[in-house]
Design an enzyme around this catalytic site. Structure first.
Site, mmCIF file in Angstrom:
data_model
loop_
_atom_site.group_PDB
_atom_site.id
_atom_site.type_symbol
_atom_site.label_atom_id
_atom_site.label_comp_id
_atom_site.label_asym_id
_atom_site.label_seq_id
_atom_site.Cartn_x
_atom_site.Cartn_y
_atom_site.Cartn_z
ATOM 1 N N ASP A 1 0.833 -1.207 0.000
ATOM 2 C CA ASP A 1 0.000 0.000 0.000
ATOM 3 C C ASP A 1 0.867 1.257 0.000
ATOM 4 O O ASP A 1 0.524 2.267 -0.628
ATOM 5 C CB ASP A 1 -0.925 0.010 1.217
ATOM 6 C CG ASP A 1 -2.030 -1.041 1.118
ATOM 7 O OD1 ASP A 1 -2.319 -1.488 -0.007
ATOM 8 O OD2 ASP A 1 -2.582 -1.414 2.170
ATOM 9 N N ARG B 1 -10.303 -12.850 -10.759
ATOM 10 C CA ARG B 1 -10.258 -11.431 -11.132
ATOM 11 C C ARG B 1 -9.248 -11.176 -12.249
ATOM 12 O O ARG B 1 -9.507 -10.419 -13.179
ATOM 13 C CB ARG B 1 -9.889 -10.580 -9.909
ATOM 14 C CG ARG B 1 -9.867 -9.083 -10.229
ATOM 15 C CD ARG B 1 -8.917 -8.311 -9.304
ATOM 16 N NE ARG B 1 -9.297 -8.403 -7.916
ATOM 17 C CZ ARG B 1 -10.125 -7.556 -7.306
ATOM 18 N NH1 ARG B 1 -10.686 -6.582 -7.988
ATOM 19 N NH2 ARG B 1 -10.386 -7.686 -6.031
ATOM 20 N N LYS C 1 -8.821 -0.126 5.772
ATOM 21 C CA LYS C 1 -7.880 -1.187 6.102
ATOM 22 C C LYS C 1 -7.492 -1.157 7.579
ATOM 23 O O LYS C 1 -7.399 -0.094 8.200
ATOM 24 C CB LYS C 1 -6.604 -1.061 5.247
ATOM 25 C CG LYS C 1 -6.849 -1.084 3.748
ATOM 26 C CD LYS C 1 -7.305 -2.424 3.250
ATOM 27 C CE LYS C 1 -6.187 -3.440 3.165
ATOM 28 N NZ LYS C 1 -5.225 -3.177 2.092
ATOM 29 N N GLU D 1 -15.811 -13.856 -2.657
ATOM 30 C CA GLU D 1 -14.453 -14.203 -2.255
ATOM 31 C C GLU D 1 -14.374 -15.659 -1.828
ATOM 32 O O GLU D 1 -15.145 -16.119 -0.984
ATOM 33 C CB GLU D 1 -14.036 -13.302 -1.092
ATOM 34 C CG GLU D 1 -12.566 -13.029 -1.008
ATOM 35 C CD GLU D 1 -12.149 -11.852 -1.890
ATOM 36 O OE1 GLU D 1 -10.939 -11.572 -1.924
ATOM 37 O OE2 GLU D 1 -13.007 -11.223 -2.536
ATOM 38 N N LYS E 1 -20.011 0.765 1.152
ATOM 39 C CA LYS E 1 -20.608 1.002 -0.163
ATOM 40 C C LYS E 1 -21.870 1.848 0.001
ATOM 41 O O LYS E 1 -22.695 1.574 0.895
ATOM 42 C CB LYS E 1 -20.980 -0.323 -0.836
ATOM 43 C CG LYS E 1 -19.796 -1.250 -1.085
ATOM 44 C CD LYS E 1 -20.265 -2.597 -1.620
ATOM 45 C CE LYS E 1 -19.088 -3.546 -1.796
ATOM 46 N NZ LYS E 1 -19.540 -4.905 -2.218
ATOM 47 N N ASP F 1 -10.300 -11.535 3.274
ATOM 48 C CA ASP F 1 -8.970 -11.635 2.674
ATOM 49 C C ASP F 1 -8.860 -12.985 1.967
ATOM 50 O O ASP F 1 -8.397 -13.978 2.525
ATOM 51 C CB ASP F 1 -7.897 -11.514 3.759
ATOM 52 C CG ASP F 1 -6.506 -11.295 3.161
ATOM 53 O OD1 ASP F 1 -6.418 -11.068 1.944
ATOM 54 O OD2 ASP F 1 -5.514 -11.368 3.917
ATOM 55 N N SER G 1 -10.959 -2.765 -8.453
ATOM 56 C CA SER G 1 -10.527 -2.807 -7.058
ATOM 57 C C SER G 1 -11.024 -1.558 -6.344
ATOM 58 O O SER G 1 -11.527 -0.625 -6.976
ATOM 59 C CB SER G 1 -9.001 -2.896 -6.976
ATOM 60 O OG SER G 1 -8.417 -1.774 -7.603
ATOM 61 N N LEU G 2 -10.866 -1.523 -5.026
ATOM 62 C CA LEU G 2 -11.364 -0.411 -4.221
ATOM 63 C C LEU G 2 -10.234 0.518 -3.813
ATOM 64 O O LEU G 2 -9.092 0.081 -3.605
ATOM 65 C CB LEU G 2 -12.061 -0.938 -2.967
ATOM 66 C CG LEU G 2 -13.280 -1.840 -3.183
ATOM 67 C CD1 LEU G 2 -13.806 -2.308 -1.833
ATOM 68 C CD2 LEU G 2 -14.356 -1.125 -3.960
ATOM 69 N N CYS H 1 15.163 -22.495 36.534
ATOM 70 C CA CYS H 1 15.093 -23.789 37.198
ATOM 71 C C CYS H 1 16.429 -24.089 37.869
ATOM 72 O O CYS H 1 17.492 -23.972 37.253
ATOM 73 C CB CYS H 1 14.754 -24.872 36.171
ATOM 74 S SG CYS H 1 14.934 -26.555 36.788
#
Length: 719
Positions: A60, A162, A339, A199, A315, A143, A105-106, A462
């Site tokens: 990203d 896709r 995200k 998905e 949306k 995802d 895509s978004l 120990c």
């Protein structure tokens, strides 16, 4: 930074080191070309190979930088720009399918402000009044692998991935094996042409079970459920796909010969009535405040969902408004993905286990409800020590606001880079009633001996060093580990198995195993899981390590405070195993002895390490065990570091995927040439050698102005 010799060429600072506002037009043009190539390579690894090599956050970041440069220099925008592309072209293993309606895509939102800006942009575009906000549908962002399903006359005719958004791969035969995807749509109002999109994913539980089976069979294991689902769907043999527990959530549509409903919310419910599984957590929101409250609620429930999500999708609900809003570049104006922070996740702590290390240290480990953090499924996190559990830091000051950690707590887990996951926050308002503060054990869980906490130390140890099986096993695991003897085929599993069977109780036992097996009535080849070839290979691997470098031996001994770095310092100083042993015995005569003073004076060693080494050799059992080991192996003299090279005395960091040599080879080369190899970048770093997909270390180097070299430039430098 230390001065460099004038004969050494310092690479020019690359444009990526500059802020977008500082770039000249030529720099921006070159930077856009570089970013396009890098993003394209990552797209292919993600969409075609199902094997991404960087985190979502890093990816990203590349896209955001590219978008920012294009916004400043709009005339540099081309058709090849990442902002004009979606996904990656089909890989060629399957027939191609042209999407009747592109699978776009978004755009992404990373903060509350980004979400508020999205709603405001929608309101302005639609010319709505200031107090009039459009209804928005919010749903978890699965995802997984995007899929488009085409139905004609209610029958499934084509299923396609896709791909690049316009053309995908035909995976129809594989999709027919997935129970969540109906072959025939229910209802009388099904349009003649109906494309349902959603998905393909795998639940966390199914993913963990699949990886367990893959590991047992010696086959590929997957990093996360998304890679697992994508790899399972894109199999040439549909029977392999059928054997994998794939699931499908439907949430959108492509080509429709007629629309059954008028809103996003009603359309998804209609899709459910046709026979699809839709997400029950979808919600209709009327304001930004409602949207953000939904986001925080989903984020807090992330681990309990049972499947991976990496954010929330918003949306605009009314389809007529979606049509008016239309699209910009590769994304719809009417939708956005909010995200999650890539390196953090919220989950539930189910329990605390105590592990006993080779030095007797009792280390608490949190057992978590599995959750994906930074692209990796995390089920455990370190709790360091009992003070950390109580909310006390190593400096005695409160951490996490002084809040303790309890079994049943909802916690925030952080995983940054290669750092072991750790709990950084406790969500107190989700703490179950009647929980009790954790009481750290006062006895060793492995042998029952007292667990003692020395003054000034945060760790309990120990006291049963000679009788504790956990310490013996962990010490043997350390002995055969990668930076010690590194015996191929003799890892943690074999150590535990052979120890439990009484075959290997000491270091020397490893090298006498073949001899003892030859005399034994119960042969190793007769044990379950072993055969003639595997036994022969194991003995060959052990014999290959009978010649060992001095620093590896010193590290393998497991002396407290002596890690790989200190082992190399000791090896270089003393040169041979004989000289080292003789010097340590002499140093044991007292701090005033010349030998101890010499040991203590080695740069990088110091009092604590010197004391630990002397104590190790003062123990007769340790000397006896070492003598037995030396009777079976040959220790090579230490290779002395050179002082006549361009990198002698310099600090070097290697990062990214190296192609000219392995990371270990690069490290060994640098150390032979007198350089110091570090694991992180700081102001004291002289060079960073960057391979492919270099991430945060490369960014840090550029930020600090550290000289960055390619592999070829590094080889040119060292000659």
């Amino acid at each position: 930074m230390p001065a460099r010799k004038t004969s050494v060429r310092k690479p020019a600072v690359k444009p990526a080191a500059l802020a977008v506002e500082q770039l000249t037009r030529p720099q921006a043009k070159a930077e856009l070309v570089r970013l396009a190539l890098e993003i394209d390579a990552h797209d292919k690894r993600y969409y075609q190979d199902d094997a991404p090599t960087i985190s979502d956050a890093a990816y990203d970041g590349l896209r955001r930088r590219s978008d920012a440069i294009e916004a400043r220099f709009p005339d540099l925008l081309t058709a090849a720009s990442p902002s004009q592309r979606i996904g990656a072209q089909p890989a060629g293993r399957f027939a191609k399918v042209r999407h009747a309606v592109p699978m776009l895509s978004l755009g992404n939102a990373f903060s509350d402000e980004d979400v508020a800006d999205f709603v405001e942009r929608v309101r302005r575009f639609l010319k709505l009044d200031a107090e009039e906000a459009p209804a928005v549908v919010a749903e978890p962002k699965i995802d997984g692998l995007s899929l488009s399903l085409r139905y004609e006359g209610g029958e499934l005719v084509t299923a396609a991935t896709r791909g690049d958004g316009f053309e995908g791969e035909d995976v129809t035969a594989n999709v027919r094996t997935i129970d969540d995807i109906p072959g025939h749509l229910k209802g009388r109002d099904v349009p003649r042409v109906c494309e349902i999109r959603g998905e393909v994913y795998m639940t966390t539980r199914d993913f963990l079970e699949l990886n367990r089976k893959q590991a047992e069979a010696g086959e590929q294991v997957f990093a996360n459920p998304r890679n697992s689902a994508a790899g399972s769907l894109r199999q040439k043999d549909p029977s392999v796909t059928a054997s994998r527990p794939l699931k499908f959530f439907a949430y959108a549509w492509g080509e429709m010969s007629e629309m059954p409903e008028t809103t996003q919310f009603k359309m998804v419910h209609w899709i459910a009535r046709t026979g699809f599984v839709t997400n029950p957590r979808m919600k209709l929101c009327a304001s930004v405040e409602e949207i953000l409250a939904y986001y925080r609620d989903i984020e807090s429930r992330r681990a309990s969902l049972g499947y991976d999500i990496d954010g929330v999708v918003y949306k605009v609900d009314r389809l007529d408004l979606q049509q008016r809003l239309g699209f910009v570049s590769r994304s719809p104006r009417w939708a956005i993905a909010h995200k999650f922070a890539a390196e953090r996740a919220t989950t539930v702590m189910n329990g605390i286990d105590i592990q006993v290390g080779r030095t007797g240290a009792l280390t608490p480990v949190a057992r978590l409800e599995p959750v994906t953090v930074g692209g990796v499924v995390v089920a455990n996190a370190t709790l360091h020590n009992e003070d950390y559990i109580k909310g006390i830091g190593s400096d005695g000051e409160p951490i996490r606001g002084g809040v303790d950690i309890r079994v049943g707590d909802t916690v925030v887990v952080q995983r940054a880079g290669d750092v072991i996951p750790q709990i950084v926050e406790v969500v107190l308002d989700k703490r179950p009633k009647h929980t009790k503060a954790y009481v750290f054990p006062a006895t060793c869980p492995a042998c029952g001996s007292r667990a003692v906490r020395e003054e000034g130390e945060a760790v309990r140890r120990c006291a049963g060093a000679l009788i504790c099986p956990a310490q013996a096993v962990e010490r043997l695991k350390h002995f055969v580990s990668r930076n010690a003897f590194d015996i191929e085929g003799f890892g943690d599993k074999q150590v535990q198995e052979f120890f439990d069977a009484g075959l290997v109780k000491s270091d020397a036992d490893i090298f006498t195993l073949e001899q003892r097996d030859a005399r034994s009535s119960k042969k190793l080849v007769d044990r379950e899981g072993y055969g003639t070839v595997s036994v022969r290979n194991l003995f060959a691997a052990i014999n290959e390590r009978r010649r060992i470098e001095l620093h590896r031996l010193i590290f393998a001994l497991g002396i407290r405070h002596v890690g790989e770095g200190n082992a190399k310092l000791l090896a270089r100083h003393y040169g041979t195993i004989e000289h080292f042993i003789e010097a340590m015995r002499a140093a044991g005569k007292g701090h005033d002895s010349e030998a101890f003073q010499d040991l203590d004076a080695i740069e990088g060693i110091g009092d604590v390490v010197a004391e630990a080494v002397v104590e190790f050799f003062a123990e007769p059992r340790n000397r006896k065990a070492l003598d037995e080991l030396l009777a079976e192996i040959e220790v090579l003299p230490a290779q002395q570091a050179r002082r006549d090279t361009p990198v002698a005395g310099k600090t070097v960091v290697f990062t990214g995927s190296l192609t000219r040599f392995t990371r270990d080879e690069a490290k060994a080369m640098a150390e032979r040439l007198g350089a110091k190899v570090a694991g992180s970048v700081s102001k004291k770093t002289d060079y960073v050698v960057a391979g492919d997909s270099a991430g945060s270390k490369l960014d840090k180097a550029r930020e600090l102005g550290v000289s960055v070299l390619t592999e070829d430039e590094w080889l040119d430098l060292v000659g």
